[in-house]
Design a protein around this motif. Structure first.
Motif, PDB file in Angstrom:
ATOM      1  N   SER A 107      25.756  73.758   4.273  1.00 25.63           N
ATOM      2  CA  SER A 107      24.605  72.876   4.037  1.00 25.63           C
ATOM      3  C   SER A 107      23.784  73.354   2.842  1.00 25.63           C
ATOM      4  CB  SER A 107      23.731  72.796   5.294  1.00 25.63           C
ATOM      5  OG  SER A 107      23.083  74.031   5.551  1.00 25.63           O
ATOM      6  N   ARG A 144      14.296  80.133  27.055  1.00 25.40           N
ATOM      7  CA  ARG A 144      15.283  80.457  26.027  1.00 25.40           C
ATOM      8  C   ARG A 144      15.330  81.957  25.784  1.00 25.40           C
ATOM      9  NH1 ARG A 144      12.855  76.099  22.765  1.00 25.40           N
ATOM     10  NH2 ARG A 144      13.884  74.145  23.333  1.00 25.40           N
ATOM     11  N   THR A 189      19.206  78.094  15.379  1.00 25.99           N
ATOM     12  CA  THR A 189      19.497  77.894  16.799  1.00 25.99           C
ATOM     13  C   THR A 189      19.456  76.406  17.109  1.00 25.99           C
ATOM     14  OG1 THR A 189      18.484  80.026  17.334  1.00 25.99           O
ATOM     15  CG2 THR A 189      18.840  78.489  19.151  1.00 25.99           C
ATOM     16  N   ASP A 190      20.527  75.883  17.712  1.00 30.00           N
ATOM     17  CA  ASP A 190      20.572  74.473  18.073  1.00 30.00           C
ATOM     18  C   ASP A 190      19.699  74.195  19.296  1.00 30.00           C
ATOM     19  OD1 ASP A 190      22.297  73.704  16.029  1.00 30.00           O
ATOM     20  OD2 ASP A 190      24.076  74.269  17.191  1.00 30.00           O
ATOM     21  N   GLN A 191      19.500  72.917  19.596  1.00 27.73           N
ATOM     22  CA  GLN A 191      18.637  72.523  20.705  1.00 27.73           C
ATOM     23  C   GLN A 191      19.115  73.085  22.042  1.00 27.73           C
ATOM     24  OE1 GLN A 191      15.705  70.848  20.852  1.00 27.73           O
ATOM     25  NE2 GLN A 191      15.630  70.847  18.622  1.00 27.73           N
ATOM     26  N   ASP A 192      20.421  73.246  22.193  1.00 33.58           N
ATOM     27  CA  ASP A 192      20.937  73.754  23.463  1.00 33.58           C
ATOM     28  C   ASP A 192      20.897  75.282  23.546  1.00 33.58           C
ATOM     29  OD1 ASP A 192      22.885  74.440  21.674  1.00 33.58           O
ATOM     30  OD2 ASP A 192      24.519  73.391  22.673  1.00 33.58           O
ATOM     31  N   ASP A 238      17.414  75.882  10.613  1.00 34.00           N
ATOM     32  CA  ASP A 238      17.129  76.333  11.974  1.00 34.00           C
ATOM     33  C   ASP A 238      18.428  76.921  12.507  1.00 34.00           C
ATOM     34  OD1 ASP A 238      16.530  76.719  14.641  1.00 34.00           O
ATOM     35  OD2 ASP A 238      15.387  74.864  14.826  1.00 34.00           O
ATOM     36  N   THR A 264      28.505  77.179   8.766  1.00 33.48           N
ATOM     37  CA  THR A 264      27.869  75.867   8.800  1.00 33.48           C
ATOM     38  C   THR A 264      26.615  75.844   7.945  1.00 33.48           C
ATOM     39  OG1 THR A 264      28.722  75.493  11.039  1.00 33.48           O
ATOM     40  CG2 THR A 264      26.879  74.118  10.318  1.00 33.48           C
ATOM     41  N   THR A 269      22.371  77.469  21.478  1.00 34.48           N
ATOM     42  CA  THR A 269      23.473  78.159  20.820  1.00 34.48           C
ATOM     43  C   THR A 269      23.118  78.421  19.357  1.00 34.48           C
ATOM     44  OG1 THR A 269      24.552  76.063  20.274  1.00 34.48           O
ATOM     45  CG2 THR A 269      25.181  77.134  22.341  1.00 34.48           C
ATOM     46  N   SER A 270      23.617  79.527  18.838  1.00 36.24           N
ATOM     47  CA  SER A 270      23.307  79.878  17.449  1.00 36.24           C
ATOM     48  C   SER A 270      24.278  79.178  16.502  1.00 36.24           C
ATOM     49  CB  SER A 270      23.400  81.400  17.264  1.00 36.24           C
ATOM     50  OG  SER A 270      24.694  81.865  17.576  1.00 36.24           O
ATOM     51  N   ARG A 271      23.771  78.781  15.352  1.00 36.31           N
ATOM     52  CA  ARG A 271      24.600  78.128  14.339  1.00 36.31           C
ATOM     53  C   ARG A 271      25.374  79.184  13.560  1.00 36.31           C
ATOM     54  NH1 ARG A 271      21.321  74.264  10.599  1.00 36.31           N
ATOM     55  NH2 ARG A 271      23.429  73.524  10.150  1.00 36.31           N
TER      56      ARG A 271
END
Length: 619
Positions: free
Chosen positions: A355, A518, A340-343, A338, A351, A345-347
């Motif tokens: 993973s 969003r 996009t994080d919950q807040d 995913d 990162t 912001t894009s990953r």
């Protein structure tokens, strides 16, 4: 009739005679429509391919002229259809060389994996022969820059597969001149260089094979700052050990042939989220996704699919559900992120790559190693593997480009509210909202068909309040499932109040209001202001001219802002609206959001009088 894009854009009639085409601009329009594979191509995209950032004020009229000229030249064999804000080319019985190439390349690759080398050689040679020189050699530079790399990649992948077959058949001597030229033309393409080393070694030219390796290692280091990957280093080691001998004499192998040199003991990652147990509808989209990415149904080039649509329309659910259904096509594993994080912001790509590499068994991967090094490791470990990569909630092209594996063995499914350059029109699924039948089916799957059958009028009212948005239907269904003592009429009544409907469409972490907000965060301040001032149009279709008058803006400026809202899927295009170019429409739940006080920085329209334009349109 034969239509050609794998070289200069050409059209041949039934007797094989060339049909004269009316100039570079018209050839660009024709090629853009052909490469869309039957999908509608918007006026905006055609303008980008014709004039890039400097379109004329008469853009639409000029495109119409080019299409009219093409209709006269092509006759009844193909159909150029005007669609809302774009054009569609229907080929009927006409043949497209790109389609023929992809069919032959796919069949040849399947024959190669089965070990049928003679059939593979025939099909792959026929596929490569479809290329007739410089691809798209007579179109604008803008279209050529956008599409030529993809088409050249298809050709090179098929050519590499053909070389693989020829090497397996022991034809290394006649391959050396061709591979020398290809490796010179594409110096950083490691598979070609490895094949040249193999051919040279089998011609008793071990020193030349080693020289090819060292030259390639120097080029990779100087131009890209990376070391050779697993395929090239594996062939180099085999040359040093003397194990890169001739193929075994006798009949062609009967078992599958695995391309590339994947690392031994590679784990099979399984990163997909759980499948959606009550997935409903989307049959056409599921079939299209399978055609785009399944290993036995896609072409020889990169297998990519982009799913776009408004927030809450079910892009992620579709991607994950289809990915689970295609697991058998990708035995080397599935990667998922995913983006996009919950807040909101894009990953970062670093990162995500870390993973992915950990899932592939590279425990030493760390974001501190730098993006280029992580990309090198990632693509090295993906080489030759059949992986399915799902990139969910992508924000930009820069975010996903490092996450795309190289080679045709792997496939990628991307979801995003925006259209991304990594996918062409033929690779894109624009996901619509549910129709009434799909909405009712999802509601019944969540609350039970008995409750729906007991009060179909209330069920219909609930579905109508959700306006076809799958997320809204799911929230309503989950709320009812959690409250089995509620009659459906109770929730239907609560949703009927437009002033509180968005408050009702929330359950746990699922919130329609926040999901749509969003999208608002990605819009410019001017775009948010314009969106709020469009609220008086409601859900009716309005042309750009009416919006420009209502906003007090020049039409070109108004269209620019409207298209920004379309790009982020806060505004829909529609096929009517008092203009030849069609119109726009707001989704009902977006209207409720932008009309409410404090809607993400959008001024309130509640209680505002109907606008002068709306009054005139309503008569």
């Amino acid at each position: 009739m034969e239509l050609r894009v794998l070289g200069p854009v050409e059209v041949l009639d039934d007797q094989g005679l060339h049909i004269e085409l009316p100039g570079v601009k018209a050839q660009t329009v024709l090629a853009s429509l052909l490469l869309a594979n039957g999908q509608t191509v918007s006026d905006t995209h055609l303008s980008d391919m014709l004039w890039a950032w400097d379109p004329p004020t008469t853009m639409t009229a000029q495109i119409y002229t080019y299409v009219s000229r093409l209709r006269k030249r092509l006759g009844p064999h193909v159909e150029l259809v005007r669609r809302p804000r774009g054009y569609q080319l229907v080929t009927h019985e006409a043949k497209l060389d790109l389609t023929t190439f992809e069919r032959l390349a796919r069949r040849g690759r399947d024959a190669l994996t089965r070990g049928n080398l003679a059939q593979a050689a025939d099909d792959l040679r026929a596929a490569v022969s479809r290329y007739r020189g410089t691809v798209l050699g007579n179109v604008t530079e803008f279209l050529a820059d956008a599409e030529r790399p993809r088409l050249e990649e298809l050709r090179l992948a098929a050519q590499e597969d053909l070389v693989e077959v020829e090497l397996a058949l022991g034809r290394h001597q006649r391959l050396v001149p061709e591979l020398t030229a290809l490796a010179t033309e594409h110096p950083t393409r490691e598979r070609l260089r490895a094949q040249l080393m193999t051919a040279l070694y089998r011609c008793d030219r071990q020193s030349d094979a080693l020289a090819v390796f060292h030259a390639g290692r120097r080029i990779l280091a100087e131009e890209l700052g990376i070391d050779p990957g697993a395929t090239l280093t594996g062939v180099h080691q085999a040359v040093l050990e003397g194990t890169l001998g001739l193929p075994a004499a006798g009949p062609a192998p009967s078992g599958p042939v695995r391309l590339g040199l994947p690392a031994a003991g590679r784990p099979a990652p399984a990163m997909l989220p759980p499948d959606v147990a009550d997935f409903t509808g989307r049959r056409a989209e599921l079939a299209q996704l399978e055609r785009l990415v399944a290993s036995d149904a896609a072409g020889a080039g990169p297998r990519r699919a982009l799913i776009t649509g408004m927030a809450g329309v079910g892009k992620s659910a579709l991607a994950v559900h289809r990915a689970h259904g295609l697991r058998d096509h990708f035995p080397d594993g599935q990667l998922y992120a995913d983006l996009t994080d919950q807040d909101g912001t894009s990953r970062s790509p670093e990162t995500v790559l870390t993973s992915f590499l950990h899932a592939l068994g590279v425990e030493s991967a760390d974001p501190d190693r730098g993006l280029l090094e992580l990309i090198r490791l990632y693509r090295t470990h993906c080489a030759g593997a059949r992986l399915l990569v799902v990139l969910d909630n992508a924000v930009s092209n820069a975010q996903i480009a490092p996450l795309l594996p190289n080679g045709p063995e792997s496939a990628v499914i991307v979801t995003s509210r925006r259209h991304l350059l990594a996918a062409s029109g033929r690779d894109t699924l624009a996901l619509p909202v549910f129709d009434d039948g799909e909405s009712m089916a999802l509601l019944a799957a969540l609350v039970g068909p008995e409750r729906v059958a007991a009060d179909p009028l209330s069920a219909r009212a609930i579905v109508d309040s959700c306006a076809g948005l799958p997320l809204a239907v799911r929230i309503a269904g989950v709320r009812l499932a959690a409250r089995p003592h509620w009659p459906l009429s109770r929730l239907a009544g609560r949703l009927a109040d437009q002033s509180t409907r968005l408050d009702e469409l929330s359950f746990g972490e699922l919130r329609v209001r926040e999901t749509i907000r969003r999208s608002l965060r990605e819009v410019s301040l001017r775009g948010r202001q314009v969106l709020s001032r469009l609220a008086p149009f409601g859900t009716g279709v309005f042309p750009a001219e009416a919006a420009a008058w209502e906003l007090g803006l020049p039409q070109a400026t108004a269209e620019q802002v409207l298209e920004e809202l379309v790009d982020i899927r806060l505004l829909e295009t529609a096929g009517a609206g008092g203009s030849e170019r069609g119109g726009y429409r707001l989704h009902e739940l977006v209207v409720l959001l932008v009309s409410a006080p404090g809607a993400g920085g959008v001024p309130s329209q509640r209680g505002a009088p109907r606008s002068r334009t709306v009054q005139l349109l309503a008569g």
